[in-house]
Design a protein around this motif. Structure first.
Motif, short mmCIF file in Angstrom:
data_model
loop_
_atom_site.label_atom_id
_atom_site.label_comp_id
_atom_site.label_asym_id
_atom_site.label_seq_id
_atom_site.Cartn_x
_atom_site.Cartn_y
_atom_site.Cartn_z
N GLY A 15 0.82 -1.21 0.00
CA GLY A 15 0.00 0.00 0.00
C GLY A 15 0.85 1.26 0.00
N HIS A 16 1.90 1.25 0.81
CA HIS A 16 2.80 2.42 0.86
C HIS A 16 3.50 2.63 -0.48
N ARG A 17 3.93 1.54 -1.09
CA ARG A 17 4.64 1.64 -2.36
C ARG A 17 3.71 2.17 -3.47
N LYS A 18 2.48 1.69 -3.54
CA LYS A 18 1.55 2.16 -4.57
C LYS A 18 1.18 3.63 -4.38
N ALA A 19 0.99 4.04 -3.14
CA ALA A 19 0.67 5.44 -2.88
C ALA A 19 1.83 6.36 -3.26
N MET A 20 3.07 5.90 -2.95
CA MET A 20 4.24 6.71 -3.30
C MET A 20 4.39 6.84 -4.82
N LEU A 21 4.22 5.75 -5.54
CA LEU A 21 4.35 5.81 -7.00
C LEU A 21 3.24 6.65 -7.62
N ALA A 22 2.03 6.60 -7.05
CA ALA A 22 0.94 7.42 -7.56
C ALA A 22 1.24 8.91 -7.37
N ASN A 23 1.78 9.28 -6.22
CA ASN A 23 2.12 10.68 -5.97
C ASN A 23 3.25 11.13 -6.90
N MET A 24 4.25 10.29 -7.10
CA MET A 24 5.35 10.64 -7.99
C MET A 24 4.87 10.77 -9.44
N ALA A 25 3.94 9.90 -9.85
CA ALA A 25 3.41 9.99 -11.21
C ALA A 25 2.61 11.27 -11.42
N CYS A 26 1.83 11.67 -10.40
CA CYS A 26 1.08 12.93 -10.50
C CYS A 26 2.04 14.13 -10.60
N SER A 27 3.12 14.10 -9.83
CA SER A 27 4.10 15.19 -9.91
C SER A 27 4.80 15.21 -11.27
N LEU A 28 5.09 14.04 -11.82
CA LEU A 28 5.74 13.98 -13.13
C LEU A 28 4.81 14.52 -14.22
N ILE A 29 3.52 14.19 -14.15
CA ILE A 29 2.58 14.67 -15.16
C ILE A 29 2.37 16.18 -15.05
N GLU A 30 2.40 16.69 -13.82
CA GLU A 30 2.17 18.13 -13.62
C GLU A 30 3.39 18.96 -13.98
N HIS A 31 4.57 18.54 -13.48
CA HIS A 31 5.79 19.35 -13.66
C HIS A 31 6.66 18.88 -14.82
N LYS A 32 6.35 17.75 -15.44
CA LYS A 32 7.04 17.21 -16.61
C LYS A 32 8.43 16.66 -16.30
N ARG A 33 8.99 16.92 -15.11
CA ARG A 33 10.27 16.33 -14.69
C ARG A 33 10.39 16.44 -13.18
N ILE A 34 10.96 15.39 -12.56
CA ILE A 34 11.20 15.39 -11.12
C ILE A 34 12.55 14.75 -10.87
N ILE A 35 13.12 15.03 -9.69
CA ILE A 35 14.41 14.48 -9.28
C ILE A 35 14.17 13.52 -8.13
N THR A 36 14.68 12.31 -8.24
CA THR A 36 14.51 11.27 -7.23
C THR A 36 15.70 10.32 -7.32
N THR A 37 15.64 9.23 -6.57
CA THR A 37 16.72 8.25 -6.64
C THR A 37 16.58 7.39 -7.90
N VAL A 38 17.66 6.75 -8.27
CA VAL A 38 17.65 5.93 -9.49
C VAL A 38 16.68 4.76 -9.35
N ALA A 39 16.62 4.13 -8.18
CA ALA A 39 15.74 2.99 -7.98
C ALA A 39 14.27 3.41 -8.10
N LYS A 40 13.91 4.55 -7.50
CA LYS A 40 12.53 5.02 -7.59
C LYS A 40 12.19 5.48 -9.01
N ALA A 41 13.17 6.05 -9.69
CA ALA A 41 12.93 6.50 -11.07
C ALA A 41 12.64 5.32 -11.99
N LYS A 42 13.36 4.22 -11.81
CA LYS A 42 13.11 3.04 -12.64
C LYS A 42 11.75 2.42 -12.33
#
Length: 224
Positions: A15-42
């Motif tokens: 549940g924690h992992r899905k919520a985190m990826l959903a938030n990161m995907a929303c930020s990527l769609i809104e801002h078109k680029r985000i900075i994170t770790t390589v593992a989370k980016a993949k």
């Protein structure tokens, strides 16, 4: 051993992992680029790219499927309106991961993940070339050669115009006569040098010098 386990759990529960990826995907769609770790980016790349593929076909079913993953109606609206218009012709590979070195705090590998079509620096304002399968061109019938018509040559007689020589009559004009005018004689006044006046001093002879007045003592002796 970790054989056959391709999913990176990212040290989180489901549940924690899905919520985190959903938030990161929303930020990527809104801002078109985000900075994170390589593992989370993949992990985010595998999460968001199927949703971008869904957004190419704007239907109610696809919007509901994307909303089930993103859980944000604003992100779904941006995905189907802005992102889908940019990536409509791209067959895949919607995101790009660029490594940015290690983080100072815990020395983690950092990376920037961005949407490919929204980077004007790499694309130079132009859309990247599509890499798809190349198909052999279909064989077409060879065109029938038609005899070329003989070129028509028109002979144009040269026109020679004899220009009459132009004679310019030069009229000699007499030079202007110079009249010499006498220079007026200017009378200069005569300068008379006057001798300096010398004061005349009358010389008196020594014998005629005036007598000095008698003193009191001499006058008393004369009276005695």
């Amino acid at each position: 051993m970790r054989h056959g386990k391709k999913v990176n759990h990212l040290s989180r529960q489901t549940g924690h992992r899905k919520a985190m990826l959903a938030n990161m995907a929303c930020s990527l769609i809104e801002h078109k680029r985000i900075i994170t770790t390589v593992a989370k980016a993949k992990a985010l790349k595998q999460f968001v790219e199927p949703l971008v593929t869904k957004s190419k076909e704007d239907t109610t079913h696809n919007r509901r499927v994307c909303f089930a993953y993103l859980r944000s109606k604003y992100a779904v609206t941006d995905l189907f309106r802005d992102v889908a218009a940019k990536v409509g012709d791209r067959p895949g590979g919607y995101t790009r991961i660029i490594k940015m070195g290690n983080r100072l705090g815990d020395n983690a590998d950092m990376a920037m993940i961005e949407l490919v079509d929204f980077n004007e620096l790499y694309n130079g304002g132009k859309k990247e070339e599509k890499k798809g399968r190349t198909r052999r061109p279909k064989k077409t019938a060879a065109p029938v050669a038609t005899p070329a018509a003989a070129p028509v040559v028109e002979e144009v007689a040269p026109i020679v115009e004899e220009a009459a020589p132009i004679v310019e009559e030069v009229v000699e004009t007499p030079a202007a006569e110079v009249v010499e005018t006498p220079v007026a004689e200017v009378e200069t006044p005569e300068v008379v040098e006057e001798a300096p006046a010398v004061a005349e001093v009358e010389e008196t002879p020594a014998d005629e010098a005036p007598e000095a007045p008698a003193t009191d003592e001499e006058s008393k002796e004369e009276q005695a």
